[in-house]
Design a protein around this motif. Structure first.
Motif, PDB file in Angstrom:
ATOM      1  N   LEU A   1       0.863  -1.646   0.211  1.00 26.68           N
ATOM      2  CA  LEU A   1       0.277  -0.300  -0.079  1.00 26.68           C
ATOM      3  C   LEU A   1       0.910   1.332  -0.182  1.00 26.68           C
ATOM      4  CD1 LEU A   1      -1.721  -2.105   2.031  1.00 26.68           C
ATOM      5  CD2 LEU A   1      -3.445  -0.281   2.244  1.00 26.68           C
ATOM      6  N   ALA A   2       0.363   2.611  -0.779  1.00 24.37           N
ATOM      7  CA  ALA A   2       0.934   3.917  -0.262  1.00 24.37           C
ATOM      8  C   ALA A   2       0.497   4.042   0.590  1.00 24.37           C
ATOM      9  CB  ALA A   2       0.759   4.216  -1.691  1.00 24.37           C
ATOM     10  N   GLU A   3       0.982   5.722   1.143  1.00 21.01           N
ATOM     11  CA  GLU A   3      -0.051   6.172   1.902  1.00 21.01           C
ATOM     12  C   GLU A   3       0.815   7.625   1.609  1.00 21.01           C
ATOM     13  OE1 GLU A   3       0.749   2.868   6.337  1.00 21.01           O
ATOM     14  OE2 GLU A   3       1.305   4.941   5.978  1.00 21.01           O
ATOM     15  N   PHE A   4      -0.421   8.497   2.209  1.00 17.30           N
ATOM     16  CA  PHE A   4       0.007   9.834   2.156  1.00 17.30           C
ATOM     17  C   PHE A   4      -0.814  10.613   2.848  1.00 17.30           C
ATOM     18  CE2 PHE A   4      -1.255  14.715   0.615  1.00 17.30           C
ATOM     19  CZ  PHE A   4       0.065  15.030   0.564  1.00 17.30           C
ATOM     20  N   ASN A   5       0.286  11.701   3.490  1.00 16.84           N
ATOM     21  CA  ASN A   5       0.236  12.330   5.127  1.00 16.84           C
ATOM     22  C   ASN A   5      -0.508  13.229   4.788  1.00 16.84           C
ATOM     23  OD1 ASN A   5       0.741  10.033   6.767  1.00 16.84           O
ATOM     24  ND2 ASN A   5       3.347  10.847   6.337  1.00 16.84           N
ATOM     25  N   PHE A   6      -1.604  13.601   5.412  1.00 22.08           N
ATOM     26  CA  PHE A   6      -2.178  14.935   5.027  1.00 22.08           C
ATOM     27  C   PHE A   6      -1.321  16.304   5.403  1.00 22.08           C
ATOM     28  CE2 PHE A   6      -7.350  14.290   4.972  1.00 22.08           C
ATOM     29  CZ  PHE A   6      -6.439  12.986   3.881  1.00 22.08           C
ATOM     30  N   PHE A   7      -0.540  16.468   6.616  1.00 20.88           N
ATOM     31  CA  PHE A   7      -0.182  17.216   7.183  1.00 20.88           C
ATOM     32  C   PHE A   7       1.613  16.832   7.232  1.00 20.88           C
ATOM     33  CE2 PHE A   7      -3.399  17.932  10.321  1.00 20.88           C
ATOM     34  CZ  PHE A   7      -4.015  18.181   9.045  1.00 20.88           C
ATOM     35  N   ASN A   8       2.926  17.933   7.087  1.00 21.88           N
ATOM     36  CA  ASN A   8       3.970  17.020   7.520  1.00 21.88           C
ATOM     37  C   ASN A   8       4.244  15.497   8.360  1.00 21.88           C
ATOM     38  OD1 ASN A   8       5.517  18.200   4.700  1.00 21.88           O
ATOM     39  ND2 ASN A   8       5.037  20.152   5.180  1.00 21.88           N
ATOM     40  N   TYR A   9       4.998  14.880   8.252  1.00 25.09           N
ATOM     41  CA  TYR A   9       4.258  13.840   9.458  1.00 25.09           C
ATOM     42  C   TYR A   9       5.585  14.067   9.994  1.00 25.09           C
ATOM     43  CZ  TYR A   9       3.322   9.873  12.806  1.00 25.09           C
ATOM     44  OH  TYR A   9       2.704   9.427  14.235  1.00 25.09           O
ATOM     45  N   GLY A  10       6.276  14.228  11.409  1.00 29.20           N
ATOM     46  CA  GLY A  10       6.999  13.749  12.005  1.00 29.20           C
ATOM     47  C   GLY A  10       7.825  15.021  13.285  1.00 29.20           C
TER      48      GLY A  10
ATOM     49  N   LEU B   1       7.094  20.356  10.484  1.00 29.46           N
ATOM     50  CA  LEU B   1       5.942  18.997  10.976  1.00 29.46           C
ATOM     51  C   LEU B   1       5.075  18.162  11.898  1.00 29.46           C
ATOM     52  CD1 LEU B   1       9.493  17.382  11.203  1.00 29.46           C
ATOM     53  CD2 LEU B   1       8.342  17.543   9.279  1.00 29.46           C
ATOM     54  N   LYS B   2       4.034  18.432  12.063  1.00 35.57           N
ATOM     55  CA  LYS B   2       2.742  17.166  12.771  1.00 35.57           C
ATOM     56  C   LYS B   2       3.470  16.157  13.309  1.00 35.57           C
ATOM     57  CE  LYS B   2       0.639  21.456  12.213  1.00 35.57           C
ATOM     58  NZ  LYS B   2       1.126  22.252  12.212  1.00 35.57           N
ATOM     59  N   ARG B   3       2.943  16.114  14.831  1.00 35.96           N
ATOM     60  CA  ARG B   3       3.251  15.131  15.341  1.00 35.96           C
ATOM     61  C   ARG B   3       2.199  14.412  15.014  1.00 35.96           C
ATOM     62  NH1 ARG B   3       4.297  15.984  21.360  1.00 35.96           N
ATOM     63  NH2 ARG B   3       4.414  13.420  21.211  1.00 35.96           N
ATOM     64  N   PHE B   4       0.935  14.062  14.592  1.00 35.04           N
ATOM     65  CA  PHE B   4      -0.419  13.285  14.574  1.00 35.04           C
ATOM     66  C   PHE B   4      -0.571  13.948  12.607  1.00 35.04           C
ATOM     67  CE2 PHE B   4      -4.787  14.031  13.640  1.00 35.04           C
ATOM     68  CZ  PHE B   4      -5.910  12.979  13.742  1.00 35.04           C
ATOM     69  N   SER B   5      -1.497  13.046  12.279  1.00 36.66           N
ATOM     70  CA  SER B   5      -1.231  13.201  10.909  1.00 36.66           C
ATOM     71  C   SER B   5      -2.827  12.341  11.051  1.00 36.66           C
ATOM     72  CB  SER B   5      -0.207  13.231   9.628  1.00 36.66           C
ATOM     73  OG  SER B   5      -1.465  13.780   8.432  1.00 36.66           O
ATOM     74  N   PRO B   6      -3.860  12.434   9.555  1.00 35.43           N
ATOM     75  CA  PRO B   6      -4.852  11.865   9.109  1.00 35.43           C
ATOM     76  C   PRO B   6      -3.694  11.872   7.482  1.00 35.43           C
ATOM     77  CG  PRO B   6      -5.869  13.974   9.295  1.00 35.43           C
ATOM     78  CD  PRO B   6      -4.364  14.066   9.654  1.00 35.43           C
ATOM     79  N   TYR B   7      -4.491  10.117   7.323  1.00 32.43           N
ATOM     80  CA  TYR B   7      -4.108  10.046   5.960  1.00 32.43           C
ATOM     81  C   TYR B   7      -5.291   8.614   4.889  1.00 32.43           C
ATOM     82  CZ  TYR B   7      -3.209   5.114   8.181  1.00 32.43           C
ATOM     83  OH  TYR B   7      -2.941   4.534   8.603  1.00 32.43           O
ATOM     84  N   ILE B   8      -4.987   8.879   3.311  1.00 30.85           N
ATOM     85  CA  ILE B   8      -5.213   8.382   2.735  1.00 30.85           C
ATOM     86  C   ILE B   8      -4.649   7.080   2.519  1.00 30.85           C
ATOM     87  CG2 ILE B   8      -6.784  10.083   2.227  1.00 30.85           C
ATOM     88  CD1 ILE B   8      -5.858  10.373  -0.194  1.00 30.85           C
ATOM     89  N   THR B   9      -4.790   5.821   1.996  1.00 30.99           N
ATOM     90  CA  THR B   9      -4.103   4.415   1.540  1.00 30.99           C
ATOM     91  C   THR B   9      -4.753   3.770   0.992  1.00 30.99           C
ATOM     92  OG1 THR B   9      -2.507   2.750   2.784  1.00 30.99           O
ATOM     93  CG2 THR B   9      -5.211   3.454   3.287  1.00 30.99           C
TER      94      THR B   9
ATOM     95  N   GLY C   1      -8.118   3.069   2.017  1.00 33.58           N
ATOM     96  CA  GLY C   1      -9.134   3.628   2.827  1.00 33.58           C
ATOM     97  C   GLY C   1      -8.368   4.727   3.802  1.00 33.58           C
ATOM     98  N   ILE C   2      -9.084   4.575   4.706  1.00 32.56           N
ATOM     99  CA  ILE C   2      -8.582   5.941   5.929  1.00 32.56           C
ATOM    100  C   ILE C   2      -7.526   5.890   6.796  1.00 32.56           C
ATOM    101  CG2 ILE C   2      -9.345   7.920   4.936  1.00 32.56           C
ATOM    102  CD1 ILE C   2     -11.556   7.933   7.181  1.00 32.56           C
ATOM    103  N   GLY C   3      -6.853   6.403   7.771  1.00 35.94           N
ATOM    104  CA  GLY C   3      -6.213   6.251   8.772  1.00 35.94           C
ATOM    105  C   GLY C   3      -5.590   7.864   9.404  1.00 35.94           C
ATOM    106  N   ALA C   4      -5.406   7.292  10.679  1.00 35.09           N
ATOM    107  CA  ALA C   4      -4.339   8.806  11.695  1.00 35.09           C
ATOM    108  C   ALA C   4      -2.977   8.099  12.286  1.00 35.09           C
ATOM    109  CB  ALA C   4      -5.454   9.480  12.608  1.00 35.09           C
ATOM    110  N   LYS C   5      -1.568   8.751  12.217  1.00 36.10           N
ATOM    111  CA  LYS C   5      -0.778   8.432  12.952  1.00 36.10           C
ATOM    112  C   LYS C   5      -0.509   9.248  13.825  1.00 36.10           C
ATOM    113  CE  LYS C   5       0.559   6.773   8.595  1.00 36.10           C
ATOM    114  NZ  LYS C   5       2.131   7.859   6.839  1.00 36.10           N
ATOM    115  N   PHE C   6       0.178   9.059  15.418  1.00 32.34           N
ATOM    116  CA  PHE C   6       0.130   9.774  16.127  1.00 32.34           C
ATOM    117  C   PHE C   6       2.001   9.851  16.674  1.00 32.34           C
ATOM    118  CE2 PHE C   6       0.548  11.635  20.685  1.00 32.34           C
ATOM    119  CZ  PHE C   6       0.126  12.168  20.688  1.00 32.34           C
ATOM    120  N   LYS C   7       2.817  10.162  16.683  1.00 31.58           N
ATOM    121  CA  LYS C   7       3.933   9.927  17.069  1.00 31.58           C
ATOM    122  C   LYS C   7       4.283  10.593  18.783  1.00 31.58           C
ATOM    123  CE  LYS C   7       7.763  10.444  13.806  1.00 31.58           C
ATOM    124  NZ  LYS C   7       7.902   9.758  14.501  1.00 31.58           N
TER     125      LYS C   7
END
Length: 230
Positions: A111-120, A128-136, A159-165
């Protein structure tokens, strides 16, 4: 009873763990490895309307290549359960029969993922954002057994997802994927054509979903400044 100095100490320790270090140099990592647990849903001839009429479980292992703060590419392996029961539907089949199935599936995909924000986490100027929703989205192969017969088919997950550092290397996430199976036998041979209308590649009705909570750890530090020798 906690005194103010104790509260300050606790807050300082939590901040050191969870808050970004704005003054520190950014540490970029190329890979992210992890796993997750969650639940599955099924839509097909034995359940045409309620995705979570008969929920089951899933487990995931994955390796993610982090191309940059916006793009990542994930290789994953799923194992999980799927269940359906046509007696719970309002519609009936021409023969008035009811069908029930339960299976364990195995899925491997890319799968490929695209983060809505610059994640990091790191320098402020990089935004950089420590939280980002994404599509995949991507492509998978799924294997399962129903009624003593083993089937396999290509699957289209998206689908969709969300990440948090949590910190620079540790990530938690939640991901929801719908997966279209390019065969009408996810629920078995008996339900491949229950209405007597021949199915086709474009019109088959079998889908399943995964809703997975994940945790992962980044590794293999990216070279920030490379020095070459002739």
């Amino acid at each position: 009873m906690l005194k103010p100095k104790h509260l300050i100490l606790i807050f300082t320790l939590l901040a050191a763990v969870f808050l970004p270090e704005e003054t520190a140099a950014q540490e970029d990592y190329r890979f992210d490895i992890g796993g997750g647990l969650g639940m599955t849903g099924y839509l097909g001839d034995a359940n045409t309307s309620n995705l979570y009429q008969n929920p089951s479980w899933d487990a995931e292992l994955f390796l993610r290549y982090i191309a940059n703060s916006r793009w990542a590419f994930k290789s994953n392996f799923y194992v999980g359960g799927l269940r359906g029961d046509s007696s719970q539907m309002t519609n009936v089949f021409p023969s008035d029969e009811t069908f029930k199935f339960s299976t364990t599936f195995y899925e491997i995909g890319e799968l490929a993922e695209f983060n809505f924000f610059n994640y990091g986490m790191g320098e402020y100027y990089r935004k950089l954002k420590r939280f980002s929703p994404y599509i995949t989205g991507g492509l998978s192969m799924t294997l399962w057994t129903v009624g003593g017969k083993t089937y396999a088919g290509f699957t289209l997950p998206f689908g969709i997802g969300a990440k948090f550092k949590v910190n620079r290397r540790l990530n938690i996430g939640l991901e929801f994927l719908m997966k279209k199976v390019f065969t009408d036998r996810l629920d078995g041979e008996m339900l491949s054509d229950p209405m007597g209308i021949k199915s086709s590649f474009a019109k088959n009705t079998d889908w399943y979903s995964t809703l997975t909570f994940t945790i992962s750890y980044e590794f293999s530090k990216r070279c920030a400044v490379c020095h070459y020798k002739d």
